[in-house]
Scaffold this motif. Structure first.
Motif, PDB file in Angstrom:
ATOM      1  N   PHE A   8      -6.060   9.998  -4.394  1.00  0.00           N
ATOM      2  CA  PHE A   8      -5.624   8.610  -4.334  1.00  0.00           C
ATOM      3  C   PHE A   8      -6.709   7.862  -3.569  1.00  0.00           C
ATOM      4  O   PHE A   8      -6.950   8.138  -2.396  1.00  0.00           O
ATOM      5  CB  PHE A   8      -4.281   8.519  -3.602  1.00  0.00           C
ATOM      6  N   ALA A  10       2.203   1.859  -3.453  1.00  0.00           N
ATOM      7  CA  ALA A  10       1.165   2.385  -4.352  1.00  0.00           C
ATOM      8  C   ALA A  10       0.979   3.881  -4.117  1.00  0.00           C
ATOM      9  O   ALA A  10       0.943   4.673  -5.067  1.00  0.00           O
ATOM     10  CB  ALA A  10      -0.139   1.643  -4.112  1.00  0.00           C
ATOM     11  N   GLU A  11       0.891   4.257  -2.870  1.00  0.00           N
ATOM     12  CA  GLU A  11       0.662   5.668  -2.567  1.00  0.00           C
ATOM     13  C   GLU A  11       1.902   6.503  -2.926  1.00  0.00           C
ATOM     14  O   GLU A  11       1.774   7.641  -3.396  1.00  0.00           O
ATOM     15  CB  GLU A  11       0.313   5.836  -1.083  1.00  0.00           C
ATOM     16  N   HIS A  21       1.821   7.148  -6.586  1.00  0.00           N
ATOM     17  CA  HIS A  21       0.831   8.197  -6.899  1.00  0.00           C
ATOM     18  C   HIS A  21       1.386   9.585  -6.556  1.00  0.00           C
ATOM     19  O   HIS A  21       1.285  10.517  -7.346  1.00  0.00           O
ATOM     20  CB  HIS A  21      -0.459   7.939  -6.124  1.00  0.00           C
ATOM     21  N   THR A  81      -6.659  -2.832  -3.472  1.00  0.00           N
ATOM     22  CA  THR A  81      -5.845  -3.733  -2.664  1.00  0.00           C
ATOM     23  C   THR A  81      -6.587  -5.064  -2.528  1.00  0.00           C
ATOM     24  O   THR A  81      -7.809  -5.098  -2.603  1.00  0.00           O
ATOM     25  CB  THR A  81      -5.483  -3.085  -1.309  1.00  0.00           C
ATOM     26  N   ARG A 109     -16.162   4.965  -6.448  1.00  0.00           N
ATOM     27  CA  ARG A 109     -14.734   5.264  -6.236  1.00  0.00           C
ATOM     28  C   ARG A 109     -14.005   5.622  -7.534  1.00  0.00           C
ATOM     29  O   ARG A 109     -13.078   6.416  -7.521  1.00  0.00           O
ATOM     30  CB  ARG A 109     -14.035   4.062  -5.583  1.00  0.00           C
ATOM     31  N   TYR A 143      -6.458   2.570  -6.243  1.00  0.00           N
ATOM     32  CA  TYR A 143      -5.639   1.428  -5.837  1.00  0.00           C
ATOM     33  C   TYR A 143      -6.547   0.336  -5.294  1.00  0.00           C
ATOM     34  O   TYR A 143      -7.254   0.544  -4.297  1.00  0.00           O
ATOM     35  CB  TYR A 143      -4.617   1.871  -4.779  1.00  0.00           C
ATOM     36  N   LYS A 171      -8.236   4.316  -2.278  1.00  0.00           N
ATOM     37  CA  LYS A 171      -7.862   2.921  -2.012  1.00  0.00           C
ATOM     38  C   LYS A 171      -9.122   2.121  -1.699  1.00  0.00           C
ATOM     39  O   LYS A 171      -9.938   2.544  -0.885  1.00  0.00           O
ATOM     40  CB  LYS A 171      -6.905   2.909  -0.816  1.00  0.00           C
ATOM     41  N   ASN A 207     -10.399  -1.773  -0.668  1.00  0.00           N
ATOM     42  CA  ASN A 207     -10.029  -3.136  -0.312  1.00  0.00           C
ATOM     43  C   ASN A 207     -11.076  -4.072  -0.881  1.00  0.00           C
ATOM     44  O   ASN A 207     -12.201  -4.119  -0.408  1.00  0.00           O
ATOM     45  CB  ASN A 207      -9.946  -3.267   1.214  1.00  0.00           C
ATOM     46  N   ASP A 214       0.838  -1.213   0.000  1.00  0.00           N
ATOM     47  CA  ASP A 214       0.000   0.000   0.000  1.00  0.00           C
ATOM     48  C   ASP A 214       0.867   1.256   0.000  1.00  0.00           C
ATOM     49  O   ASP A 214       0.557   2.249  -0.665  1.00  0.00           O
ATOM     50  CB  ASP A 214      -0.911   0.019   1.241  1.00  0.00           C
TER      51      ASP A 214
END
Lengths: 114, 467
Positions: free
Chosen positions: B193, B179-180, B183, B240, B228, B238, B195, B197, B176
């Motif tokens: 950004f 990924a951030e 970005h 996850t 989203r 993202y 995220k 899940n 994670d």
């Protein structure tokens, strides 16, 4: 009372920033307020730490400056050094004001005559 | 009183006009002396406008650049406005980061009569930035193992592209965060950004959550929901635990990756979303494809850039670095002054295999720092499961639990046995493998391992591979 004061400089004026000053003057007065000594100092780099170290080494009792970070202000006052900050104007005029006893923090010397 | 004329029917008082501007403004004459400042400038510098009129602006603003590199001095008659980042010390003795913008003021004849400076206080941004950097930048993804160095080298390149990214690695390896970090270093950093899940929401909710829904499209849809994807417009989404994404939604995601259109539940209109997709999983996606639980075509679309984050036990010497790093961080956070670890505690910490990787290491240090009342972490300050059993033991409940959950290991099966080995054992095996593939030639072996010859010699001696 004998006094020994330091002023960070930018040309003939008090340096706008304590941490960036590359010149300083040390002025000593005797117990009658008469100037005894004037010493000009030049540094290769401006640094608050170095200037504080010099102030302690030279046994300075008063610092007249303009912008100074709180951390160094508190450090110097904790070391029993009087700091008169945010003073703007020619350093000679500032010492004159100080000698006469009416220089306070935030004094702007450029416009108003003594 | 200075006036602005010919702008409105009646002249406007300049002072009240600039007082209404929330950014600190100062009007200077051609000698850089202050003519007028607004309230925001007074608030920023601590000086009142009455006392500073006619004073050289460098004495009032007290910026680093005023003294060394005044931007006004560099401006000619035809100069465009200039902006620089600097800092000031105000009357309250606060050092404030600022952005200083200066522009020339001309009279009707086109002659320069002065300058206007606008000062933006960056203190809030910087503090956010610092928190942000602490949490997400590449610099914070610390490690000096060759495996991590390779990742650090490639991350800025990946950030600059707009390709889909698939991040794999065991739990706690930092997927994670990577990924951030990507970005934040990308051109989309001004965008959001988001995220999601994929394993945390039920299938029907996940569709609505990702793609949004139209009011009245199903019972309970009392208003339009953007979804989203729409929220991540011009930013990054993202996903996850992509391995847990239901097959039905895999098709929808696939459609999006093809045409960049999202269709909210119950809506007849699509929305063209400009979103970069990143996905992360701890599962072996290839194995899932073979089993038919993950779509092959989706894997191909997501797998444009693949980043594999190695588990901590494969990161040479990083454990020590991370131990010190987290000790320092927790010390600061919990206001403690623990100087380090005792030799016994350090040995246990270094020998432990960390099945939960960096996250587990961080938690162990947090526990130890909380428990420790002295200035050094001793064995008794470590969690009981570390002291009581052989760290690599199968009896360790934490390892058993993790293995039960992680039934589809990320790494190929041939390496599964390595899972419970410490770094020392792994290192020895790596050296032997490299020696074998280099037919015993040490130069080649050192090259394969990415070490110098002397490092290889030292390690050979350490593991008793040579006399």
């Amino acid at each position: 009372m004998r006094q020994r004061l330091l002023i960070p400089l930018l040309g003939n004026d008090i340096a706008p920033r304590f941490d960036l000053a590359t010149e300083a003057v040390i002025v000593s007065f005797d117990k009658n307020g008469i100037e005894k000594e004037e010493k000009m100092l030049v540094f290769s780099l401006g640094s608050s730490e170095d200037l504080c170290h010099l102030i302690l080494m030279e046994e300075i009792k008063v610092v007249i400056c303009s912008g100074i970070e709180e951390e160094y202000y508190h450090y110097l006052t904790w070391k029993k050094i009087k700091v008169i900050d945010s003073v703007i104007g020619p350093w000679k005029k500032a010492t004159e004001y100080f000698r006469k006893g009416f220089l306070i923090a935030g004094t702007i010397l450029n416009q108003k005559p003594a | 009183m200075p006036l602005i004329e010919n702008l409105t029917e009646h002249p406007i008082a300049l002072e009240s006009f600039i007082d209404g501007v929330p950014m600190a403004l100062a009007v200077l004459d051609h000698n850089r002396k202050i003519i007028l400042i607004n309230r925001a400038y007074e608030a920023l510098t601590g000086f009142s406008k009455k006392e500073i009129t006619g004073i050289f602006c460098g004495h009032i603003l007290r910026s680093r650049h005023c003294i060394k590199n005044c931007p006004v001095l560099k401006m000619g008659a035809n100069s465009e406005p200039a902006g620089i980042e600097s800092d000031i010390i105000n009357k309250d003795r606060q050092l404030i980061p600022i952005r200083l913008n200066v522009a020339i003021i001309k009279n009707q004849a086109g002659q320069v009569v002065g300058h206007i400076e606008a000062v933006e206080n960056l203190k809030e941004f910087r503090s956010l930035d610092t928190q942000f950097r602490q949490a997400f930048t590449f610099e914070h993804l610390i490690g000096h193992s060759p495996q991590m160095e390779k990742i650090f080298k490639i991350l800025p390149v990946i950030a600059q592209s707009d390709s889909s990214v698939l991040i794999t690695g065991e739990t706690g390896t930092g997927k994670d965060m990577v990924a951030e970090a990507i970005h934040q270093s990308s051109n989309r950093s001004k965008g959001t950004f988001i995220k999601v899940n994929c394993g945390a929401l039920p299938e029907n909710l996940l569709e609505s959550e990702l793609f949004g829904h139209q009011k009245g499209s199903f019972t309970g849809a009392i208003e339009n929901k953007p979804g989203r994807f729409r929220l991540a417009h011009n930013g990054t989404l993202y996903l996850t635990e992509i391995g847990d994404l239901p097959l039905v939604l895999q098709v929808k995601l696939l459609t999006f990756l093809d045409d960049q259109m999202i269709h909210p539940v119950g809506s007849t209109k699509g929305f063209q979303a400009n979103v970069r997709i990143m996905a992360g999983t701890h599962r072996n996606i290839e194995l899932m494809v073979k089993k038919g639980t993950f779509r092959k075509d989706l894997l191909f679309r997501l797998n444009v850039v693949r980043i594999y984050l190695p588990p901590l036990r494969e990161r040479e010497n990083d454990t020590r670095l991370l131990l010190d790093h987290f000790l320092h961080k927790k010390n600061t956070k919990l206001n403690k002054s623990i100087s380090g670890f005792s030799a016994e505690a350090l040995k246990i910490l270094l020998d432990y295999i960390y099945p939960g990787n960096v996250r587990e290491l961080r938690n162990i240090i947090e526990y130890a720092v909380n428990v420790c009342q002295t200035n050094r972490i001793e064995v008794e300050h470590l969690p009981a499961f570390m002291i009581g059993a052989d760290p690599a033991s199968q009896n360790n409940p934490q390892i058993q639990m993790l293995e039960a959950v992680d039934d589809q290991p990320e790494r190929p099966s041939s390496r599964a046995a390595e899972k419970n080995q410490t770094w020392a054992v792994m290192e020895k095996k790596m050296i032997l493998d490299a020696l074998s593939s280099a037919h015993g030639k040490r130069n080649k072996t050192a090259e394969i391992l990415g070490w110098g010859r002397s490092t290889l010699w030292r390690k050979l001696k350490k593991h008793n591979i040579v006399e």
